[in-house]
Design a protein around this motif. Structure first.
Motif, PDB file in Angstrom:
ATOM      1  N   ASN A 194     -15.343 -77.960 -31.739  1.00 28.76           N
ATOM      2  CA  ASN A 194     -16.051 -78.965 -32.550  1.00 28.76           C
ATOM      3  C   ASN A 194     -16.931 -78.295 -33.601  1.00 28.76           C
ATOM      4  OD1 ASN A 194     -16.648 -81.693 -33.119  1.00 28.76           O
ATOM      5  ND2 ASN A 194     -18.633 -81.454 -32.114  1.00 28.76           N
ATOM      6  N   LYS A 195     -17.500 -77.136 -33.242  1.00 26.71           N
ATOM      7  CA  LYS A 195     -18.351 -76.414 -34.191  1.00 26.71           C
ATOM      8  C   LYS A 195     -17.555 -76.049 -35.445  1.00 26.71           C
ATOM      9  CE  LYS A 195     -21.755 -74.262 -31.126  1.00 26.71           C
ATOM     10  NZ  LYS A 195     -22.939 -74.934 -31.662  1.00 26.71           N
TER      11      LYS A 195
ATOM     12  N   SER B  64     -11.967 -87.380 -27.914  1.00 28.34           N
ATOM     13  CA  SER B  64     -11.694 -88.313 -26.816  1.00 28.34           C
ATOM     14  C   SER B  64     -10.379 -89.056 -27.034  1.00 28.34           C
ATOM     15  CB  SER B  64     -12.843 -89.326 -26.693  1.00 28.34           C
ATOM     16  OG  SER B  64     -12.873 -90.128 -27.848  1.00 28.34           O
ATOM     17  N   ASP B  65      -9.766 -88.797 -28.166  1.00 28.19           N
ATOM     18  CA  ASP B  65      -8.588 -89.545 -28.576  1.00 28.19           C
ATOM     19  C   ASP B  65      -7.284 -88.967 -28.020  1.00 28.19           C
ATOM     20  OD1 ASP B  65      -7.563 -91.635 -30.054  1.00 28.19           O
ATOM     21  OD2 ASP B  65      -6.955 -90.318 -31.695  1.00 28.19           O
TER      22      ASP B  65
ATOM     23  N   LEU C 163     -16.289 -87.592 -17.779  1.00 29.24           N
ATOM     24  CA  LEU C 163     -15.538 -87.296 -19.010  1.00 29.24           C
ATOM     25  C   LEU C 163     -16.018 -88.188 -20.144  1.00 29.24           C
ATOM     26  CD1 LEU C 163     -11.894 -86.844 -17.629  1.00 29.24           C
ATOM     27  CD2 LEU C 163     -13.375 -85.054 -18.545  1.00 29.24           C
ATOM     28  N   ASP C 164     -16.354 -89.425 -19.778  1.00 28.65           N
ATOM     29  CA  ASP C 164     -16.857 -90.374 -20.766  1.00 28.65           C
ATOM     30  C   ASP C 164     -18.208 -89.879 -21.307  1.00 28.65           C
ATOM     31  OD1 ASP C 164     -16.535 -92.858 -22.091  1.00 28.65           O
ATOM     32  OD2 ASP C 164     -18.130 -93.685 -20.816  1.00 28.65           O
TER      33      ASP C 164
ATOM     34  N   GLN D 207     -19.322 -86.912 -21.412  1.00 26.63           N
ATOM     35  CA  GLN D 207     -19.171 -85.670 -22.177  1.00 26.63           C
ATOM     36  C   GLN D 207     -18.314 -85.873 -23.434  1.00 26.63           C
ATOM     37  OE1 GLN D 207     -21.761 -84.459 -20.788  1.00 26.63           O
ATOM     38  NE2 GLN D 207     -20.967 -82.369 -20.908  1.00 26.63           N
ATOM     39  N   LYS D 208     -17.981 -87.117 -23.700  1.00 21.12           N
ATOM     40  CA  LYS D 208     -17.201 -87.504 -24.898  1.00 21.12           C
ATOM     41  C   LYS D 208     -15.812 -86.846 -24.909  1.00 21.12           C
ATOM     42  CE  LYS D 208     -20.996 -89.124 -27.565  1.00 21.12           C
ATOM     43  NZ  LYS D 208     -21.383 -90.048 -26.506  1.00 21.12           N
ATOM     44  N   LEU D 209     -15.265 -86.708 -23.692  1.00 23.96           N
ATOM     45  CA  LEU D 209     -13.938 -86.107 -23.578  1.00 23.96           C
ATOM     46  C   LEU D 209     -12.859 -87.148 -23.288  1.00 23.96           C
ATOM     47  CD1 LEU D 209     -15.039 -82.955 -21.590  1.00 23.96           C
ATOM     48  CD2 LEU D 209     -13.785 -82.895 -23.745  1.00 23.96           C
ATOM     49  N   LEU D 210     -13.270 -88.389 -23.109  1.00 20.76           N
ATOM     50  CA  LEU D 210     -12.309 -89.451 -22.804  1.00 20.76           C
ATOM     51  C   LEU D 210     -12.714 -90.721 -23.533  1.00 20.76           C
ATOM     52  CD1 LEU D 210      -9.832 -89.633 -20.821  1.00 20.76           C
ATOM     53  CD2 LEU D 210     -11.396 -90.762 -19.243  1.00 20.76           C
TER      54      LEU D 210
END
Ligand SMILES: Cc1cc2nc3c(=O)[nH]c(=O)nc-3n(C[C@H](O)[C@H](O)[C@H](O)COP(=O)(O)O)c2cc1C
Length: 238
Positions: free
Chosen positions: A88-89, A101-102, A232-233, A235-238
């Motif tokens: 992300n960086k 998350s997509d 996961l939600d 941590q914005k991973l899902l």
């Protein structure tokens, strides 16, 4: 048989360690170097490792996870984290964004890289004449781990590794027969008898009351499913 093969064939998890043993810094660095040199998808290195020396943090983890007391009694505890924050960086640096998350494929990417790195660490530990055990139990109290180690979004603690000088002598756990899991050229179905045979081997050796029941129990237990989905939600991973 060469030493490397011997070490891998003789693998067993250790859960009791000499509490007075201190892992030399040099050995710790060797373990880390081996972990980092594992194969990694597109050389992405989608993981981070936290070396947990702080006894208070380790005691707190055991408090929430008493069955894994080796987290405290080992010489060092490595926390393996799936890490897409670094990716992300790169987007941020270029003033763009990406919705991680997509795409659930990211989860494979991160967990496979993290697991391969841990496997290298295990081999390194065992080649130094030491022992270790993987600790997936951290996922049962993921919120606490995220807070305790200040894990940013787009990271997820997958497992730890308790490392030390073993004082137990576990037997090497037999694995399923090749007919059940190793195929040539195509997947081949097999009789349930092979699974029953394995149940019998483990129970005879007092390694499991019923291996198949333990698998069934895992899949029937919904608690981790909910914790992981929420984690996961968060941590914005899902
Ligand atoms: C992802 C993962 C999570 C694990 N979590 C734990 C754990 O929380 N506590 C524990 O005592 N062992 C844990 N283990 C160790 C397994 O129980 C062990 O590897 C398995 O029973 C096979 O035994 P062996 O390693 O002695 O061959 C874990 C292993 C893996 C790969």
């Amino acid at each position: 048989m060469n030493k490397m093969i011997e070490i891998m064939k003789d693998h067993s998890s250790h859960r009791k360690f000499d509490v007075n043993y201190e892992l030399p810094e040099q050995d710790l660095q060797l373990i880390i170097e081996c972990a980092k040199q594992a194969s990694t998808y597109i050389n992405g290195q989608f993981y981070s490792i936290i070396i947990v020396k702080d006894k208070e943090k380790r005691a707190q983890m055991v408090n929430s996870n008493p069955l894994n007391s080796h987290i405290l009694n080992s010489s060092v505890f490595l926390l393996f984290i799936m890490d897409l924050n670094r990716s992300n960086k790169i987007f941020q640096h270029h003033h763009t964004s990406h919705d991680f998350s997509d795409n659930i494929d990211h989860l494979f990417l991160g967990s496979v890289d993290t697991a391969l790195s841990c496997a290298n660490a295990i081999n390194a530990v065992e080649s130094l004449g030491l022992g270790c055990v993987v600790v997936g139990g951290v996922r049962y109290h993921v919120d606490e781990i995220i807070d305790l180690f200040k894990l940013p979004t787009l990271t997820y603690p997958l497992f730890g590794l308790s490392i030390g000088k073993p004082i137990d002598t576990p037997v090497i756990k037999p694995r399923l027969s090749n007919d059940t899991m190793i195929f040539t050229d195509e997947y081949k179905d097999y009789s349930y008898d092979l699974i029953s045979d394995y149940d019998l081997i483990l129970s005879k050796n007092q390694l499991s009351e019923s291996w198949s029941d333990s698998i069934k129990n895992y899949f029937n237990n919904d608690s981790l499913k909910e914790i992981t989905r929420k984690g996961l939600d968060k941590q914005k991973l899902l």
